[in-house]
Every structure is written in C-alpha cells, then in structure tokens.
Design a protein around this motif. Structure first.
Motif, PDB file in Angstrom:
ATOM      1  N   SER A   1      60.262  39.415  86.936  1.00  0.00           N
ATOM      2  CA  SER A   1      60.351  38.297  87.937  1.00  0.00           C
ATOM      3  C   SER A   1      59.695  38.805  89.128  1.00  0.00           C
ATOM      4  CB  SER A   1      61.665  38.039  88.014  1.00  0.00           C
ATOM      5  OG  SER A   1      61.792  37.044  89.170  1.00  0.00           O
ATOM      6  N   PRO A   2      58.556  38.206  89.647  1.00  0.00           N
ATOM      7  CA  PRO A   2      58.176  38.627  90.869  1.00  0.00           C
ATOM      8  C   PRO A   2      58.950  38.348  92.064  1.00  0.00           C
ATOM      9  CG  PRO A   2      57.154  36.429  90.278  1.00  0.00           C
ATOM     10  CD  PRO A   2      58.142  36.874  89.187  1.00  0.00           C
ATOM     11  N   ILE A   3      60.047  37.502  92.070  1.00  0.00           N
ATOM     12  CA  ILE A   3      60.900  37.581  93.116  1.00  0.00           C
ATOM     13  C   ILE A   3      61.934  38.340  93.364  1.00  0.00           C
ATOM     14  CG2 ILE A   3      60.060  35.017  93.603  1.00  0.00           C
ATOM     15  CD1 ILE A   3      62.736  34.091  92.456  1.00  0.00           C
ATOM     16  N   ALA A   4      62.033  39.374  92.329  1.00  0.00           N
ATOM     17  CA  ALA A   4      63.253  40.184  92.223  1.00  0.00           C
ATOM     18  C   ALA A   4      63.178  41.033  93.280  1.00  0.00           C
ATOM     19  CB  ALA A   4      63.307  40.937  90.920  1.00  0.00           C
ATOM     20  N   ALA A   5      64.356  41.572  93.731  1.00  0.00           N
ATOM     21  CA  ALA A   5      64.369  42.353  94.889  1.00  0.00           C
ATOM     22  C   ALA A   5      64.175  44.030  94.543  1.00  0.00           C
ATOM     23  CB  ALA A   5      65.907  42.152  95.661  1.00  0.00           C
ATOM     24  N   SER A   6      63.719  44.723  95.409  1.00  0.00           N
ATOM     25  CA  SER A   6      63.604  46.136  95.564  1.00  0.00           C
ATOM     26  C   SER A   6      63.219  46.567  97.043  1.00  0.00           C
ATOM     27  CB  SER A   6      62.322  46.461  94.611  1.00  0.00           C
ATOM     28  OG  SER A   6      62.471  48.020  94.442  1.00  0.00           O
ATOM     29  N   LYS A   7      64.225  46.667  97.947  1.00  0.00           N
ATOM     30  CA  LYS A   7      64.113  46.928  99.116  1.00  0.00           C
ATOM     31  C   LYS A   7      63.766  48.227  99.334  1.00  0.00           C
ATOM     32  CE  LYS A   7      65.209  42.491  99.571  1.00  0.00           C
ATOM     33  NZ  LYS A   7      64.186  41.649  99.503  1.00  0.00           N
ATOM     34  N   SER A   8      63.171  48.513 100.456  1.00  0.00           N
ATOM     35  CA  SER A   8      62.734  49.941 101.079  1.00  0.00           C
ATOM     36  C   SER A   8      63.015  49.704 102.598  1.00  0.00           C
ATOM     37  CB  SER A   8      61.287  50.172 100.775  1.00  0.00           C
ATOM     38  OG  SER A   8      61.098  51.410 101.483  1.00  0.00           O
ATOM     39  N   PHE A   9      64.076  50.424 103.391  1.00  0.00           N
ATOM     40  CA  PHE A   9      64.305  50.179 104.478  1.00  0.00           C
ATOM     41  C   PHE A   9      63.608  50.889 105.456  1.00  0.00           C
ATOM     42  CE2 PHE A   9      67.909  49.014 101.771  1.00  0.00           C
ATOM     43  CZ  PHE A   9      67.988  47.368 102.343  1.00  0.00           C
ATOM     44  N   ASN A  10      63.183  50.217 106.258  1.00  0.00           N
ATOM     45  CA  ASN A  10      62.317  51.198 107.614  1.00  0.00           C
ATOM     46  C   ASN A  10      62.940  50.907 108.845  1.00  0.00           C
ATOM     47  OD1 ASN A  10      60.994  48.720 107.768  1.00  0.00           O
ATOM     48  ND2 ASN A  10      58.915  49.490 107.949  1.00  0.00           N
ATOM     49  N   GLN A  11      64.033  50.194 109.108  1.00  0.00           N
ATOM     50  CA  GLN A  11      64.424  49.787 110.470  1.00  0.00           C
ATOM     51  C   GLN A  11      65.863  50.062 110.312  1.00  0.00           C
ATOM     52  OE1 GLN A  11      62.528  45.717 111.116  1.00  0.00           O
ATOM     53  NE2 GLN A  11      61.721  46.415 109.389  1.00  0.00           N
ATOM     54  N   ALA A  12      66.541  50.761 111.442  1.00  0.00           N
ATOM     55  CA  ALA A  12      67.639  51.058 111.683  1.00  0.00           C
ATOM     56  C   ALA A  12      68.262  50.279 112.913  1.00  0.00           C
ATOM     57  CB  ALA A  12      68.419  52.502 111.616  1.00  0.00           C
ATOM     58  N   ILE A  13      69.421  49.636 112.894  1.00  0.00           N
ATOM     59  CA  ILE A  13      69.427  48.597 113.928  1.00  0.00           C
ATOM     60  C   ILE A  13      70.987  48.900 114.245  1.00  0.00           C
ATOM     61  CG2 ILE A  13      69.626  46.204 114.442  1.00  0.00           C
ATOM     62  CD1 ILE A  13      67.415  45.774 112.306  1.00  0.00           C
ATOM     63  N   PHE A  14      71.184  48.436 115.652  1.00  0.00           N
ATOM     64  CA  PHE A  14      72.707  48.444 116.123  1.00  0.00           C
ATOM     65  C   PHE A  14      72.650  47.180 116.972  1.00  0.00           C
ATOM     66  CE2 PHE A  14      71.484  53.101 116.381  1.00  0.00           C
ATOM     67  CZ  PHE A  14      72.667  53.643 115.702  1.00  0.00           C
ATOM     68  N   ALA A  15      73.429  46.291 116.532  1.00  0.00           N
ATOM     69  CA  ALA A  15      73.352  44.768 116.844  1.00  0.00           C
ATOM     70  C   ALA A  15      74.547  44.040 117.284  1.00  0.00           C
ATOM     71  CB  ALA A  15      72.582  44.033 115.594  1.00  0.00           C
ATOM     72  N   ILE A  16      74.329  43.193 118.325  1.00  0.00           N
ATOM     73  CA  ILE A  16      75.512  42.251 118.601  1.00  0.00           C
ATOM     74  C   ILE A  16      74.613  40.941 118.444  1.00  0.00           C
ATOM     75  CG2 ILE A  16      76.622  41.378 120.437  1.00  0.00           C
ATOM     76  CD1 ILE A  16      76.757  44.298 121.769  1.00  0.00           C
ATOM     77  N   GLU A  17      75.310  40.012 117.772  1.00  0.00           N
ATOM     78  CA  GLU A  17      74.903  38.878 117.290  1.00  0.00           C
ATOM     79  C   GLU A  17      76.017  37.769 117.789  1.00  0.00           C
ATOM     80  OE1 GLU A  17      73.855  36.499 113.143  1.00  0.00           O
ATOM     81  OE2 GLU A  17      74.178  38.785 112.994  1.00  0.00           O
TER      82      GLU A  17
END
Length: 232
Positions: free
Chosen positions: A148-164
């Motif tokens: 499946s071309p839409i299946a997920a395989s995530k590589s993380f390159n951003q570490a975030i400290f957030a207030i939303e």
C-alpha cells in the motif's frame, strides 16, 4: 505549511471552527539524521478552568503528516495526560493516560523499539508512581506497507515543545520541562547546541544546562531545563 501539516488537532478533525494560538520550540537534527528517543519530565501547571488546552512534547516526521505526542489535556477542567499519534496515516487508537494536578511532575519517555520498529511511550506520575505504557506502529514494515503506497512509515526529524490553545489564553503560568534527553542517529551534534526555532518569536523561554555527546553512531542531547515562560 508547518501548521497545516503538523498541528492537526482533535478539534480540527472534528470540523470545529475555533481560534487557535500556537507557542512552540523546535529542534531539527542534521540532514539525514533522525530522532530515536525523546524523554524528560513535565511540571504540571495550574489549570484555571475547563478549556481546550493542549500542552505537549512531541515528534514530527519528515513528511509533516502528523505528530507523535504526550498531550496534557485541560478540556474536562482537570488535567489528563496521554500519548498518541495525531491524527491519520496511520489511524491509531489513542493511548492510555491518567489525571494529574498542579505542581506534580510527569515523566515521559518515547523511544523507538528497534526490534519491532514501533515507538513505545511510557508516562509516569511521580507523586503516585502510576505508569502507563503504549506502543504505536509508526515504522513497522510488513505486508500492508509493502503493498500500500499510503501506509505509514515515519522517520522523525523534529522535536517539539508546544502549547496549543483553542479559544483560551495562556493563563496557567510557565510550562517547564526538565531532565530532557533527545537522541538521534548520526555523528553531527550541532543541532543540540543550536538555538531551537521559536515559532513566530511568540514565546519567551529559557534553556539551561545543555550538553551533547556522540557515541557509536548516536547523538545524545541533554538539557537540564526548557521553560516556556510566557507569550513574548
């Protein structure tokens, strides 16, 4: 592009129109490197009222398709914290969690399990020792991913400290993180010693006690404290 792709909240997916305010700091590793763990302690601020307060550390993947996060949620009028992936591709059940209260500390530990290619999140409420652990199939390579071309395989390159914040103000005082440890692949540790992005210059913050080391193809970044103090 970042806000549209990354900060896809629960309300956004429910189709609820609201005013959102963003405050976040973001670390990005050297090109080609990816994060393999993100841990630390969050000191719980005082919740003034029920409202859509989402306070979290999290990781964003290279495709900007969502965010893997430990969310402190104020909607009920009592803080609740839990881990999960927001919000699709893949669609995964939200993790377990617990209530927590002002001045408590909650330890968060998010780590790539190299054996199964899943991410494991552990949250610990220090005052009681209560612990919850959940696993999220964000990198698994299996039959569905191969077909499946839409299946997920995530590589993380951003570490975030957030207030939303949705239709509420920053009225809870500072958001403090301590004993933060972030690891990445590679040998370039310059990202750790670089001032993080402060989105729109919106946050007054402080960072103290930073150190970086490299061993066996892993960069380890340690930060004594990251404090989002107030709006700039």
């Amino acid at each position: 592009m970042l806000l549209a792709a990354l900060f896809v909240s629960f309300l956004a997916f429910a189709g609820h129109a609201s005013a959102v305010s963003w405050y976040f700091l973001r670390y990005v590793p050297a090109s080609g490197q990816k994060f393999t763990s993100f841990s630390g302690e969050m000191t719980i601020p005082a919740l003034q009222k029920a409202g859509v307060y989402y306070l979290w550390p999290g990781l964003q993947p290279t495709d900007n398709s969502g965010v893997y996060q430990n969310v402190l949620d104020g909607r009920s009028g009592t803080w609740w914290i839990g881990s999960g992936w927001c919000c699709s591709n893949p669609s995964l059940p939200w993790g377990s969690g617990f209530n927590t209260y002002a001045n408590e500390k909650v330890m968060f530990n998010n780590r790539l399990d190299s054996g199964s290619s899943t991410w494991k999140s552990t949250l610990t409420r220090q005052s009681t020792g209560a612990t919850v652990t959940d696993s999220f199939a964000l990198c698994r390579i299996g039959l569905r991913e191969l077909t499946s071309p839409i299946a997920a395989s995530k590589s993380f390159n951003q570490a975030i400290f957030a207030i939303e914040l949705y239709d509420v103000n920053w009225d809870f005082g500072q958001l403090a993180f301590s004993n933060v440890v972030i690891t990445s692949t590679g040998t370039d540790s310059s990202w750790c010693n670089t001032t993080p992005e402060n989105y729109n210059g919106a946050t007054t913050y402080s960072i103290n006690g930073l150190s970086a080391s490299v061993s066996g193809g892993t960069v380890t970044c340690k930060i004594n404290s990251v404090i989002l103090q107030r709006p700039a």
